[in-house]
Design a protein around this motif. Structure first.
Motif, PDB file in Angstrom:
ATOM      1  N   PRO A  95     -28.516 -10.177  -7.080  1.00  0.00           N
ATOM      2  CA  PRO A  95     -27.332  -9.885  -6.205  1.00  0.00           C
ATOM      3  C   PRO A  95     -25.972 -10.232  -6.839  1.00  0.00           C
ATOM      4  O   PRO A  95     -24.951  -9.720  -6.537  1.00  0.00           O
ATOM      5  CB  PRO A  95     -27.746 -10.639  -4.991  1.00  0.00           C
ATOM      6  N   HIS A  96     -25.795 -11.549  -7.412  1.00  0.00           N
ATOM      7  CA  HIS A  96     -24.640 -11.934  -7.988  1.00  0.00           C
ATOM      8  C   HIS A  96     -23.877 -10.520  -8.847  1.00  0.00           C
ATOM      9  O   HIS A  96     -22.901 -10.694  -8.887  1.00  0.00           O
ATOM     10  CB  HIS A  96     -24.673 -13.144  -8.705  1.00  0.00           C
ATOM     11  N   GLU A  97     -24.872 -10.418  -9.896  1.00  0.00           N
ATOM     12  CA  GLU A  97     -24.461  -9.353 -10.707  1.00  0.00           C
ATOM     13  C   GLU A  97     -24.039  -8.021 -10.022  1.00  0.00           C
ATOM     14  O   GLU A  97     -23.178  -7.505 -10.360  1.00  0.00           O
ATOM     15  CB  GLU A  97     -25.415  -9.019 -11.656  1.00  0.00           C
ATOM     16  N   ALA A  98     -24.922  -7.457  -9.504  1.00  0.00           N
ATOM     17  CA  ALA A  98     -24.763  -6.174  -8.690  1.00  0.00           C
ATOM     18  C   ALA A  98     -23.658  -6.199  -7.857  1.00  0.00           C
ATOM     19  O   ALA A  98     -22.780  -5.133  -8.092  1.00  0.00           O
ATOM     20  CB  ALA A  98     -26.039  -5.978  -7.898  1.00  0.00           C
ATOM     21  N   LEU A  99     -23.395  -7.116  -7.136  1.00  0.00           N
ATOM     22  CA  LEU A  99     -22.289  -7.234  -6.297  1.00  0.00           C
ATOM     23  C   LEU A  99     -20.883  -7.677  -6.902  1.00  0.00           C
ATOM     24  O   LEU A  99     -19.889  -7.763  -6.276  1.00  0.00           O
ATOM     25  CB  LEU A  99     -22.409  -8.191  -5.047  1.00  0.00           C
ATOM     26  N   SER A 100     -21.029  -7.640  -8.358  1.00  0.00           N
ATOM     27  CA  SER A 100     -19.603  -8.037  -9.115  1.00  0.00           C
ATOM     28  C   SER A 100     -19.166  -6.580  -9.261  1.00  0.00           C
ATOM     29  O   SER A 100     -17.973  -6.438  -9.976  1.00  0.00           O
ATOM     30  CB  SER A 100     -19.889  -8.623 -10.272  1.00  0.00           C
ATOM     31  N   ASP A 101     -19.901  -5.587  -8.974  1.00  0.00           N
ATOM     32  CA  ASP A 101     -19.223  -4.170  -9.297  1.00  0.00           C
ATOM     33  C   ASP A 101     -18.662  -3.586  -8.105  1.00  0.00           C
ATOM     34  O   ASP A 101     -19.000  -3.519  -7.123  1.00  0.00           O
ATOM     35  CB  ASP A 101     -20.756  -3.428  -9.531  1.00  0.00           C
ATOM     36  N   PRO A 102     -17.324  -3.525  -8.147  1.00  0.00           N
ATOM     37  CA  PRO A 102     -16.476  -3.276  -7.102  1.00  0.00           C
ATOM     38  C   PRO A 102     -16.783  -2.205  -6.404  1.00  0.00           C
ATOM     39  O   PRO A 102     -16.737  -2.212  -5.053  1.00  0.00           O
ATOM     40  CB  PRO A 102     -14.978  -3.380  -7.716  1.00  0.00           C
ATOM     41  N   ALA A 103     -17.156  -1.120  -7.041  1.00  0.00           N
ATOM     42  CA  ALA A 103     -17.231   0.300  -6.312  1.00  0.00           C
ATOM     43  C   ALA A 103     -18.481   0.134  -5.539  1.00  0.00           C
ATOM     44  O   ALA A 103     -18.728   0.234  -4.209  1.00  0.00           O
ATOM     45  CB  ALA A 103     -17.413   1.357  -7.228  1.00  0.00           C
ATOM     46  N   PHE A 104     -19.420  -0.661  -6.189  1.00  0.00           N
ATOM     47  CA  PHE A 104     -20.808  -0.698  -5.456  1.00  0.00           C
ATOM     48  C   PHE A 104     -20.845  -1.576  -4.207  1.00  0.00           C
ATOM     49  O   PHE A 104     -21.132  -1.501  -3.152  1.00  0.00           O
ATOM     50  CB  PHE A 104     -21.786  -1.397  -6.223  1.00  0.00           C
TER      51      PHE A 104
END
Lengths: 338, 338
Positions: free
Chosen positions: B173-182
């Motif tokens: 989650p920490h990585e995925a949610l570092s993508d601003p658009a996502f």
DNA sequence: TATTCCGATAGTGAC
DNA sequence: GTCACTATCGGAATGAG
């Protein structure tokens, strides 16, 4: 009925044992015999017996046939009661008056333990009023001892021998059993108890015993004279006699139990280890030397928490009590068939 | 049906939210309304929607009345099945072929966890085949997300928002949610989900709510025009949105759940602490700073084992989970009545 | 080490 | 932290008027 006198007579127990040994030998392999209540007049052979000195085995009228076997235990509770089964067992007929559980010396070993809860004094009722219990629980009463069935047997046969002398039963076992005269009496009575236990074990298990087969077959024919019966398995070596190094029950009690540790009531690691580590001190080892490590409290606590080891095959079970239990089922089957 | 495209449209979710906000406000306090299956055509207002872009809420024919409320959860299992209830829930119609749980990249975060057991991949079936589940379980499907009921809700309302993009759902989650658009997309969908959750909460609890009394009474008369109804309790602030710092399920899932932690499925200390310590990371806190202590594994393990503290009153319960559970029953009663 | 009840803690298996 | 099952481990009460 407090007992003020504690009569030691080194000869008397021996005579009792001799009588019982004979009887035990006679009947130990007869499963049907023990089904009848019994009383042995042979055990009354002590010299100059005052009324208090009478040895009784409950559960039979004076006219019933003589026997040293003990009545079979009552069937296990089919659906164990939810609460207080223990306390109910300890006060089977009525609640004992509060004064009944206060020992003579309030500073004694027993009194100190009693302060923490009345359960610790549960054995006192047997000691003082063995007559208040049915024969299925109290097997034998002498002026010096009461022999009862353990209410929570940890083996196929599990008896408790309770000395009746307050001066002794309030002491820690190590202390009480350092009195040579007392030790001699208890030892003699314990050996009697062991023979009863062996007879009961034979009654229960000899039908499955390979080494008892010839005797069983001969008995089945009904034609072999008693004295010509082949010998069956000797169960006495399967009976162990000893005390716990740090008992929880306040009053001195000697365990007489079969070797197998096969019982629904064996529920905890400590149950098992209390009989299968140095925590169990054979009566034969008394008096204990001053420097015996079994006097050490820390050592004994460690014993109760030790890894589990099968008494029969030596296999280790770590802390897997349930696994050991299943293994003990298997060992029991093998042991029965010996 | 693998999803190769992951379309981000920052405007679309907002429009959906606006539509749902209105509906949520309209119906959230009507306990009877949500009893009908529903589908909201209002949620279809996105610009240039290809077939894949359709937002659906299951469980209703196109002609049924519009609503943003969600169907009530199925009644709890009266007699929970003995075995594999979890796995049955995860594969409601059939066993998914083994290949279905193998993620695209065998070295991904999700794949690493999957090696330990297929349960970790249980969410994938929802992501790939939301249509295979009944409307009681899958509440809403978009090209980017699937919104489901947590099969083991830890609060009165507990939903999971599942991103459908493999590139994201296989990341931590920490990585995925570092993508601003996502993050923007998920945040928008999560807010939609929160409104659905608030509406469901209102449906269940507003009958007990003191602050909803005027509205309830007015509704009961049946004579008050809808726009004149007094406002009821606002349940949206009671909904929390976040992720677990170290999820066990392999695929990224955002928790949307009511504040109360009142549920039979809340059975362990870790259950509670995973939602009531920094182990629960509010979606609003993303992206996490590089040095955020919540990234620290040891810190998070400690959180799960921490002393229990009531979310409502701050009372401490040490390791007494059962006591906390009883206390949460009481807090729930108070909380319902607000 | 008296038992019993309750509950916290720990490991496993699931495919 | 997925759940559910089994088991181990740990504390507290137990009586009683």
């Amino acid at each position: 009925m407090p007992l003020h006198m504690f009569i030691l007579n080194a000869n008397q127990p021996n005579r009792i044992i001799q009588s019982l040994r004979a009887l035990s030998h006679q009947f130990s392999a007869n499963p049907s015999f023990a089904m009848t209540g019994s009383r042995s007049d042979h055990t009354k052979g002590a010299k100059s017996p005052p009324p208090d000195d009478t040895v009784t085995q409950q559960g039979a009228s004076p006219s019933s046939p003589a026997s040293s076997s003990i009545a079979p235990p009552p069937p296990p509770d089919p659906a164990p009661k939810k609460r207080n089964a223990f306390l109910e067992l300890m006060s089977p007929k009525h609640k004992s008056p509060k004064t009944a559980v206060i020992p003579a010396d309030p500073h004694s070993h027993a009194a100190a333990k009693l302060k923490k809860g009345s359960y610790r004094g549960a054995l006192l009722e047997y000691i003082q009023h063995p007559d208040r219990f049915p024969a299925s629980q109290v097997l034998r009463t002498t002026p010096n001892t009461v022999l009862i069935r353990d209410a929570f047997p940890k083996a196929t046969v599990h008896l408790l021998l309770l000395p009746r002398s307050p001066a002794h039963y309030e002491q820690h076992p190590h202390e009480a059993l350092s009195d040579p005269a007392f030790l001699a009496t208890i030892r003699a009575e314990a050996e009697t108890a062991a023979r009863l236990a062996a007879a009961e074990l034979a009654r229960q298990l000899s039908p499955f015993s390979a080494s008892s087969k010839a005797r069983n077959d001969a008995l089945a024919t009904g034609t072999v004279p008693y004295d010509d019966l082949p010998a069956g398995r000797d169960y006495l070596p399967e009976i162990r006699i000893g005390v716990h190094a740090h008992p929880s029950m306040a009053h001195l009690h000697v365990h007489i139990l079969s070797r197998d540790m096969h019982s629904d009531r064996l529920k905890h690691r400590k149950h098992y280890n209390s009989f299968n580590t140095p925590f169990f001190v054979p009566l034969a080892d008394y008096p204990l030397a001053e420097d015996d490590e079994r006097r050490d409290s820390a050592f004994q606590n460690a014993n109760l928490g030790r890894d589990l080891v099968c008494w029969a095959c030596g296999k280790g079970f770590g802390n897997k009590f349930a696994e050991l239990k299943r293994h003990l089922d298997d060992e029991f089957e093998l042991w029965k068939k010996r």
